[in-house]
Design a protein around this motif. Structure first.
Motif, PDB file in Angstrom:
ATOM      1  N   ASP A  15       0.868  -1.035  -0.015  1.00  0.00           N
ATOM      2  CA  ASP A  15       0.034  -0.138   0.140  1.00  0.00           C
ATOM      3  C   ASP A  15       0.865   1.177  -0.042  1.00  0.00           C
ATOM      4  OD1 ASP A  15      -2.263   1.545   0.155  1.00  0.00           O
ATOM      5  OD2 ASP A  15      -2.195   1.519   2.458  1.00  0.00           O
ATOM      6  N   ASP A  16       0.665   2.105  -0.924  1.00  0.00           N
ATOM      7  CA  ASP A  16       1.650   3.287  -1.284  1.00  0.00           C
ATOM      8  C   ASP A  16       0.627   4.326  -1.154  1.00  0.00           C
ATOM      9  OD1 ASP A  16       3.520   4.771  -2.064  1.00  0.00           O
ATOM     10  OD2 ASP A  16       3.257   4.485  -4.045  1.00  0.00           O
ATOM     11  N   PRO A  17       0.251   5.058   0.354  1.00  0.00           N
ATOM     12  CA  PRO A  17      -0.442   6.105   0.497  1.00  0.00           C
ATOM     13  C   PRO A  17      -0.008   7.246  -0.310  1.00  0.00           C
ATOM     14  CG  PRO A  17       0.439   5.415   2.381  1.00  0.00           C
ATOM     15  CD  PRO A  17       0.855   4.324   1.517  1.00  0.00           C
ATOM     16  N   ASP A  18       1.453   7.429  -0.118  1.00  0.00           N
ATOM     17  CA  ASP A  18       2.116   8.787  -0.854  1.00  0.00           C
ATOM     18  C   ASP A  18       2.317   8.674  -2.206  1.00  0.00           C
ATOM     19  OD1 ASP A  18       1.538   9.676   1.990  1.00  0.00           O
ATOM     20  OD2 ASP A  18       3.768   8.743   2.461  1.00  0.00           O
ATOM     21  N   SER A  19       2.050   7.826  -2.940  1.00  0.00           N
ATOM     22  CA  SER A  19       2.184   7.524  -4.265  1.00  0.00           C
ATOM     23  C   SER A  19       3.606   7.597  -4.595  1.00  0.00           C
ATOM     24  CB  SER A  19       1.302   8.662  -5.211  1.00  0.00           C
ATOM     25  OG  SER A  19      -0.094   8.348  -5.072  1.00  0.00           O
ATOM     26  N   ARG A  20       4.464   7.201  -3.718  1.00  0.00           N
ATOM     27  CA  ARG A  20       6.006   7.281  -4.227  1.00  0.00           C
ATOM     28  C   ARG A  20       6.386   6.439  -5.113  1.00  0.00           C
ATOM     29  NH1 ARG A  20       8.016   9.181   0.867  1.00  0.00           N
ATOM     30  NH2 ARG A  20       9.878   9.877  -0.159  1.00  0.00           N
ATOM     31  N   LEU A  21       5.464   5.339  -5.542  1.00  0.00           N
ATOM     32  CA  LEU A  21       5.908   4.335  -6.649  1.00  0.00           C
ATOM     33  C   LEU A  21       5.177   4.532  -7.778  1.00  0.00           C
ATOM     34  CD1 LEU A  21       5.896   0.977  -4.470  1.00  0.00           C
ATOM     35  CD2 LEU A  21       8.041   2.568  -4.964  1.00  0.00           C
ATOM     36  N   SER A  22       4.835   6.022  -7.971  1.00  0.00           N
ATOM     37  CA  SER A  22       3.861   6.228  -9.182  1.00  0.00           C
ATOM     38  C   SER A  22       4.735   5.941 -10.506  1.00  0.00           C
ATOM     39  CB  SER A  22       3.498   7.630  -8.940  1.00  0.00           C
ATOM     40  OG  SER A  22       4.499   8.367  -9.020  1.00  0.00           O
ATOM     41  N   GLY A  51      11.951   4.039   3.867  1.00  0.00           N
ATOM     42  CA  GLY A  51      11.343   5.288   4.232  1.00  0.00           C
ATOM     43  C   GLY A  51      10.198   5.875   3.297  1.00  0.00           C
ATOM     44  N   LEU A  52       9.524   4.965   2.600  1.00  0.00           N
ATOM     45  CA  LEU A  52       8.567   5.366   1.927  1.00  0.00           C
ATOM     46  C   LEU A  52       7.036   5.256   2.361  1.00  0.00           C
ATOM     47  CD1 LEU A  52       9.795   3.903  -1.574  1.00  0.00           C
ATOM     48  CD2 LEU A  52      10.264   6.104  -0.656  1.00  0.00           C
TER      49      LEU A  52
END
Length: 151
Positions: A15-22, A51-52
């Motif tokens: 789960d990538d709530p900050d869209s760091r893997l966009s 740290g993502l």
């Protein structure tokens, strides 16, 4: 193609709530994706997603990244067991899963990672008798197990 599928499987387990893997999109080379480093043959050699603010679990399909020498997923909120399939990563030299909430036992299969030089599992919720397991890791130079529960 197995590499691409392994990375997409990993992404789907997170789960990538900050869209760091966009940047992880099907229409771009996986070697340009955030946290992914490749060699000159486009083999993934390093995966650093530290740290993502990621949560979820570590997909067993990580084992298909056969050229991986560095796996760093520190300082996230990953949980569940550490998949024993990681033991197939014979090129792995650095494994840093510190500051997550991995739980259950330390997979005994990881003692097969004989090229491992750094093992950092600091601040997780793992249990097992570790001394026998790491004794087989003859190239291990740095072992960090402090923090929370570990037997």
């Amino acid at each position: 193609m197995a590499t691409y599928r392994a990375l997409l499987s990993l992404m789907s387990s997170l789960d990538d709530p900050d869209s760091r893997l966009s940047s992880w999109t099907p229409n771009t080379s996986h070697c340009t994706w955030a946290g992914v480093t490749c060699d000159s043959h486009n083999h993934v050699t390093s995966l650093d997603l530290s740290g993502l603010n990621l949560s979820g679990y570590l997909s067993p399909d990580i084992a298909f990244l056969v050229y991986l020498s560095n796996l760093t997923l520190a300082e996230n909120n990953l949980s569940g067991p550490i998949p024993p399939e990681i033991s197939a990563l014979s090129a792995l030299r650095l494994l840093n899963l510190s500051n997550n909430v991995f739980n259950r036992t330390f997979p005994p299969e990881l003692s097969n990672l004989t090229n491992l030089r750094v093992l950092d599992l600091y601040n997780n919720n793992l249990t097992s008798v570790l001394s026998v397991l790491v004794a087989h890791m003859t190239n291990l130079r740095h072992l960090h197990l402090g923090g929370r529960k570990f037997s």
